[in-house]
Design an enzyme around this catalytic site. Structure first.
Site, PDB file in Angstrom:
ATOM      1  N   ASP A 180      -4.831 -13.845  -3.653  1.00 34.60           N
ATOM      2  CA  ASP A 180      -4.426 -13.776  -1.915  1.00 34.60           C
ATOM      3  C   ASP A 180      -4.538 -15.021  -1.560  1.00 34.60           C
ATOM      4  O   ASP A 180      -5.720 -15.604  -1.057  1.00 34.60           O
ATOM      5  CB  ASP A 180      -5.276 -12.425  -1.482  1.00 34.60           C
ATOM      6  CG  ASP A 180      -4.629 -11.156  -1.433  1.00 34.60           C
ATOM      7  OD1 ASP A 180      -3.767 -11.033  -2.468  1.00 34.60           O
ATOM      8  OD2 ASP A 180      -5.221 -10.187  -1.021  1.00 34.60           O
ATOM      9  N   ASP A 192       2.300   1.883   3.590  1.00 35.26           N
ATOM     10  CA  ASP A 192       3.259   0.920   3.790  1.00 35.26           C
ATOM     11  C   ASP A 192       4.735   1.247   3.720  1.00 35.26           C
ATOM     12  O   ASP A 192       5.378   1.013   4.557  1.00 35.26           O
ATOM     13  CB  ASP A 192       3.215  -0.735   3.258  1.00 35.26           C
ATOM     14  CG  ASP A 192       1.805  -1.097   3.362  1.00 35.26           C
ATOM     15  OD1 ASP A 192       1.028  -0.882   4.336  1.00 35.26           O
ATOM     16  OD2 ASP A 192       1.409  -2.058   2.778  1.00 35.26           O
ATOM     17  N   HIS A 249       0.807  -1.280  -0.100  1.00 37.88           N
ATOM     18  CA  HIS A 249       0.026   0.144   0.079  1.00 37.88           C
ATOM     19  C   HIS A 249       1.066   1.000  -0.117  1.00 37.88           C
ATOM     20  O   HIS A 249       2.024   1.143   0.571  1.00 37.88           O
ATOM     21  CB  HIS A 249      -0.984   0.076   1.227  1.00 37.88           C
ATOM     22  CG  HIS A 249      -1.805  -1.036   1.561  1.00 37.88           C
ATOM     23  ND1 HIS A 249      -1.386  -2.186   2.285  1.00 37.88           N
ATOM     24  CD2 HIS A 249      -3.081  -1.303   1.276  1.00 37.88           C
ATOM     25  CE1 HIS A 249      -2.466  -2.867   2.326  1.00 37.88           C
ATOM     26  NE2 HIS A 249      -3.509  -2.630   1.591  1.00 37.88           N
ATOM     27  N   ASP A 296      -1.445 -13.143   1.386  1.00 39.50           N
ATOM     28  CA  ASP A 296      -1.856 -12.125   2.113  1.00 39.50           C
ATOM     29  C   ASP A 296      -2.301 -12.686   3.539  1.00 39.50           C
ATOM     30  O   ASP A 296      -3.477 -12.882   3.940  1.00 39.50           O
ATOM     31  CB  ASP A 296      -3.083 -11.391   1.397  1.00 39.50           C
ATOM     32  CG  ASP A 296      -3.399 -10.049   2.410  1.00 39.50           C
ATOM     33  OD1 ASP A 296      -2.730  -9.617   3.258  1.00 39.50           O
ATOM     34  OD2 ASP A 296      -4.758  -9.581   1.940  1.00 39.50           O
ATOM     35  N   ASP A 322     -11.458 -11.991  10.666  1.00 40.06           N
ATOM     36  CA  ASP A 322     -10.585 -12.327   9.650  1.00 40.06           C
ATOM     37  C   ASP A 322      -9.245 -12.670  10.017  1.00 40.06           C
ATOM     38  O   ASP A 322      -8.486 -11.836  10.948  1.00 40.06           O
ATOM     39  CB  ASP A 322     -10.513 -10.815   8.749  1.00 40.06           C
ATOM     40  CG  ASP A 322      -9.584 -10.824   7.347  1.00 40.06           C
ATOM     41  OD1 ASP A 322      -9.137 -12.057   7.200  1.00 40.06           O
ATOM     42  OD2 ASP A 322      -9.194  -9.879   7.216  1.00 40.06           O
ATOM     43  N   ASP A 357      -6.517 -14.533   8.331  1.00 41.14           N
ATOM     44  CA  ASP A 357      -5.326 -14.342   7.638  1.00 41.14           C
ATOM     45  C   ASP A 357      -4.234 -15.257   8.227  1.00 41.14           C
ATOM     46  O   ASP A 357      -3.204 -15.059   8.052  1.00 41.14           O
ATOM     47  CB  ASP A 357      -4.631 -12.936   7.715  1.00 41.14           C
ATOM     48  CG  ASP A 357      -5.635 -11.999   7.064  1.00 41.14           C
ATOM     49  OD1 ASP A 357      -6.369 -12.340   6.172  1.00 41.14           O
ATOM     50  OD2 ASP A 357      -5.617 -10.666   7.452  1.00 41.14           O
ATOM     51  N   MET A 395       2.748  -5.773  -7.644  1.00 39.36           N
ATOM     52  CA  MET A 395       1.505  -5.247  -7.359  1.00 39.36           C
ATOM     53  C   MET A 395       1.605  -4.031  -6.354  1.00 39.36           C
ATOM     54  O   MET A 395       2.551  -4.068  -5.446  1.00 39.36           O
ATOM     55  CB  MET A 395       0.403  -6.484  -6.720  1.00 39.36           C
ATOM     56  CG  MET A 395      -0.872  -6.038  -6.258  1.00 39.36           C
ATOM     57  SD  MET A 395      -0.954  -5.575  -4.528  1.00 39.36           S
ATOM     58  CE  MET A 395      -1.522  -6.814  -3.650  1.00 39.36           C
ATOM     59  N   LYS A 417     -14.517  -8.871  -0.175  1.00 34.44           N
ATOM     60  CA  LYS A 417     -14.782  -9.487   1.232  1.00 34.44           C
ATOM     61  C   LYS A 417     -16.089  -9.048   1.810  1.00 34.44           C
ATOM     62  O   LYS A 417     -16.671  -8.066   1.523  1.00 34.44           O
ATOM     63  CB  LYS A 417     -13.634  -8.599   1.991  1.00 34.44           C
ATOM     64  CG  LYS A 417     -13.489  -9.098   3.445  1.00 34.44           C
ATOM     65  CD  LYS A 417     -12.295  -8.402   4.280  1.00 34.44           C
ATOM     66  CE  LYS A 417     -12.122  -9.078   5.474  1.00 34.44           C
ATOM     67  NZ  LYS A 417     -11.057  -8.293   6.287  1.00 34.44           N
ATOM     68  N   GLU A 442     -10.868  -6.717  -4.905  1.00 38.16           N
ATOM     69  CA  GLU A 442     -10.852  -7.766  -3.749  1.00 38.16           C
ATOM     70  C   GLU A 442     -11.933  -7.684  -3.064  1.00 38.16           C
ATOM     71  O   GLU A 442     -12.396  -6.851  -2.270  1.00 38.16           O
ATOM     72  CB  GLU A 442      -9.401  -7.564  -3.031  1.00 38.16           C
ATOM     73  CG  GLU A 442      -9.288  -8.824  -2.109  1.00 38.16           C
ATOM     74  CD  GLU A 442      -7.954  -8.509  -1.208  1.00 38.16           C
ATOM     75  OE1 GLU A 442      -7.120  -7.758  -1.724  1.00 38.16           O
ATOM     76  OE2 GLU A 442      -8.300  -9.127  -0.217  1.00 38.16           O
ATOM     77  N   HIS A 479     -11.432 -14.604   2.793  1.00 39.33           N
ATOM     78  CA  HIS A 479     -12.733 -13.622   2.464  1.00 39.33           C
ATOM     79  C   HIS A 479     -13.780 -14.518   1.968  1.00 39.33           C
ATOM     80  O   HIS A 479     -15.026 -14.532   2.226  1.00 39.33           O
ATOM     81  CB  HIS A 479     -12.411 -12.586   1.611  1.00 39.33           C
ATOM     82  CG  HIS A 479     -11.368 -11.731   1.952  1.00 39.33           C
ATOM     83  ND1 HIS A 479     -10.862 -10.448   1.449  1.00 39.33           N
ATOM     84  CD2 HIS A 479     -10.680 -11.808   3.201  1.00 39.33           C
ATOM     85  CE1 HIS A 479      -9.836  -9.777   2.114  1.00 39.33           C
ATOM     86  NE2 HIS A 479      -9.962 -10.560   3.134  1.00 39.33           N
ATOM     87  N   GLU A 539      -9.644 -13.816  -2.218  1.00 39.67           N
ATOM     88  CA  GLU A 539      -8.649 -14.124  -1.003  1.00 39.67           C
ATOM     89  C   GLU A 539      -9.291 -15.461  -0.437  1.00 39.67           C
ATOM     90  O   GLU A 539     -10.566 -15.119  -0.190  1.00 39.67           O
ATOM     91  CB  GLU A 539      -8.600 -12.904  -0.093  1.00 39.67           C
ATOM     92  CG  GLU A 539      -7.845 -13.483   1.294  1.00 39.67           C
ATOM     93  CD  GLU A 539      -7.505 -12.275   2.126  1.00 39.67           C
ATOM     94  OE1 GLU A 539      -7.170 -11.170   1.553  1.00 39.67           O
ATOM     95  OE2 GLU A 539      -7.558 -12.376   3.179  1.00 39.67           O
TER      96      GLU A 539
HETATM   97  C1  GLT Z   1      -5.787  -5.690   4.411  1.00 38.36           C
HETATM   98  C2  GLT Z   1      -7.012  -6.853   3.865  1.00 38.36           C
HETATM   99  C3  GLT Z   1      -6.308  -7.556   2.624  1.00 38.36           C
HETATM  100  C4  GLT Z   1      -6.074  -6.779   1.430  1.00 38.36           C
HETATM  101  C5  GLT Z   1      -5.045  -5.612   1.689  1.00 38.36           C
HETATM  102  C6  GLT Z   1      -5.038  -5.004   0.475  1.00 38.36           C
HETATM  103  S1  GLT Z   1      -5.154  -4.936   3.101  1.00 38.36           S
HETATM  104  O1  GLT Z   1      -4.848  -6.302   5.244  1.00 38.36           O
HETATM  105  O2  GLT Z   1      -7.294  -7.532   5.059  1.00 38.36           O
HETATM  106  O3  GLT Z   1      -7.259  -8.525   2.667  1.00 38.36           O
HETATM  107  O4  GLT Z   1      -5.934  -7.558   0.342  1.00 38.36           O
HETATM  108  O5  GLT Z   1      -5.575  -3.536   0.608  1.00 38.36           O
HETATM  109 MN    MN Z   2      -6.389  -9.570   0.861  1.00 33.65          MN
HETATM  110 MN    MN Z   3      -7.830 -11.061   4.986  1.00 35.36          MN
END
Ligand code: GLT
Ligand code: MN
Ligand code: MN
Length: 388
Positions: free
Chosen positions: A246, A58, A55, A288, A256, A258, A89, A184, A182, A221, A218
């Site tokens: 992702d 970042d 980002h 991600d 979430d 991750d 990216m 979610k 993306e 998500h 993702e």
């Molecule tokens: C954030 C989010 C991710 C996205 C990122 C891109 S930022 O961490 O949870 O799923 O991919 O903006």
């Molecule tokens: Mn993501």
């Molecule tokens: Mn996520």
């Protein structure tokens, strides 16, 4: 036994925000110190990664001066070239700043929408300067908790206008970005707009330049939405829209998480890797995800190494699956072919339709046949569990 050590040819990437995650959550402070971007580049390169994504904020704090920005970018570029990493990216942080608390491109405040466009164009400039060709748009704050504001249809229109504007900006600058939306379903908003891969695909068809837009699905998500990630990715591939991906993992019904790729649902991860490898997906495999909040820096690198190793181990299993005679025989038996009927169903002609309507089907036999999925799935499990 292959040693599953990644190389840049595997095209694994991480976000600066992933290995740089300090473990902060809504209930607790950071558990790890901040690691600077050039150091993250050095460590990722040593582990065999191909690239790093970011980002705008970042790398460059939101309140940095132009001189500070340029110094940070130069230092980062030096680290990239010293360690041989690329930036495939880039994306914009449109979620941390309180200005975006009720949305960025879909805020009901025209000034916020304008600021979001301005910030994104500047972040696109940064991404282009670093060599990125894919631009991700995660609309984390594009949603609502309450619908009393009555903006649902307007929000979709504002979102569409913004995406059209950004595509035109990219073309006018000669950046050649491909944009990846993306989806979610929720978090941080109660309901996020374009909540699933399917809804993003439907929306893309309404844009002025749909060919410039695809998706960045993702794992976590789609799982949060209670959906199958391999199914969503298959639909994106079928539509020619898998512009980025992702990879991570997630327990269904949770916040979430991750998690490290494959940590929770290795079987789903296997079918995903099979889909990516067999369909010839050539883009970066982006993780991600982040280390558990419990971990120190050593845990962060164990996490990053683990994501890549698990992908390579599953890729090896995909090859074994393709070479396993018993599995291939079960697969062949599963797919029943019928040359005469397939000739009638392949193309519509009045004659084919007439013949098909006149054909006598043995319904009872069709309903009685067992397709062998229990045996096939158990063979797959035994392969995954390492006993074949
Ligand atoms: C954030 C989010 C991710 C996205 C990122 C891109 S930022 O961490 O949870 O799923 O991919 O903006
Ligand atoms: Mn993501
Ligand atoms: Mn996520």
């Amino acid at each position: 036994m292959p040693d599953f050590t990644p190389t840049p040819a595997d095209r694994f990437t991480f976000g600066l925000w992933t290995v740089g995650n300090t473990g902060r959550d809504p209930f607790g402070e950071a558990t790890r110190p901040v690691l600077r971007a050039p150091y993250l580049v050095e460590k990722l390169a040593a582990l065999g990664a191909y690239g790093v994504n970011l980002h705008d904020n970042d790398l460059v704090p939101i309140d940095a001066t132009a001189a500070q920005r340029d110094a940070l970018v130069r230092e980062f570029q030096q680290a990239l070239s010293d360690h041989g990493l690329v930036v495939p990216m880039a994306t914009t942080n449109l979620f941390s700043d309180p200005a975006f608390k009720d949305g960025a491109f879909t805020s009901a405040d025209a000034r916020v929408r304008a600021y979001a466009l301005s910030k994104t164009m500047r972040a696109m400039d940064l991404g282009a300067e670093l060599g990125a060709h894919t631009y991700v748009l995660w609309g984390g704050r594009e949603g609502t908790e309450v619908d009393a504001g009555g903006k649902l249809l307007d929000a979709l229109g504002w979102f569409r206008d913004s995406l059209n504007y950004l595509a035109a900006y990219s073309e006018s600058q000669g950046y050649g970005y491909r944009f990846a939306l993306e989806p979610k379903p929720n978090e941080p908003r109660a309901d996020i707009f374009l909540p699933t891969v399917g809804s993003a695909l439907g929306f893309i068809a309404t844009l002025e330049r749909p060919e410039l837009f695809g998706v960045n699905p993702e794992f976590a998500h789609e799982t949060m939405a209670g959906l199958s990630f391999p199914h969503a990715v298959a639909q994106a591939i079928d539509a020619g829209k898998l512009f980025h991906i992702d990879l991570n993992d997630q327990k269904m019904g949770r916040f979430d998480q991750d998690l490290r790729f494959g940590a929770e649902n290795p079987k789903g991860a296997f079918f995903l890797v099979q889909l990516l490898e067999d369909s010839g997906y050539a883009g970066p495999k982006h993780f991600d995800a982040h280390a558990l909040r419990t971990e120190d820096e050593a845990g962060v690198w164990a996490f990053a190494r683990g994501c890549m190793r698990t992908y390579l181990i599953l890729k090896d299993k995909v090859q074994r699956f393709a070479q396993d005679a018993e599995i291939q025989a079960a697969l062949a038996a599963y797919r029943v072919q019928d040359a005469e009927l397939e000739a009638l169903t392949g193309t519509f002609t009045p004659a084919n339709a007439g013949a098909l309507k006149a054909h006598a089907f043995d319904r009872a036999a069709l309903g009685t046949r067992g397709p062998g999925l229990e045996a096939l799935d158990q063979l797959t499990m035994e392969l995954l569990l390492g006993v074949r």
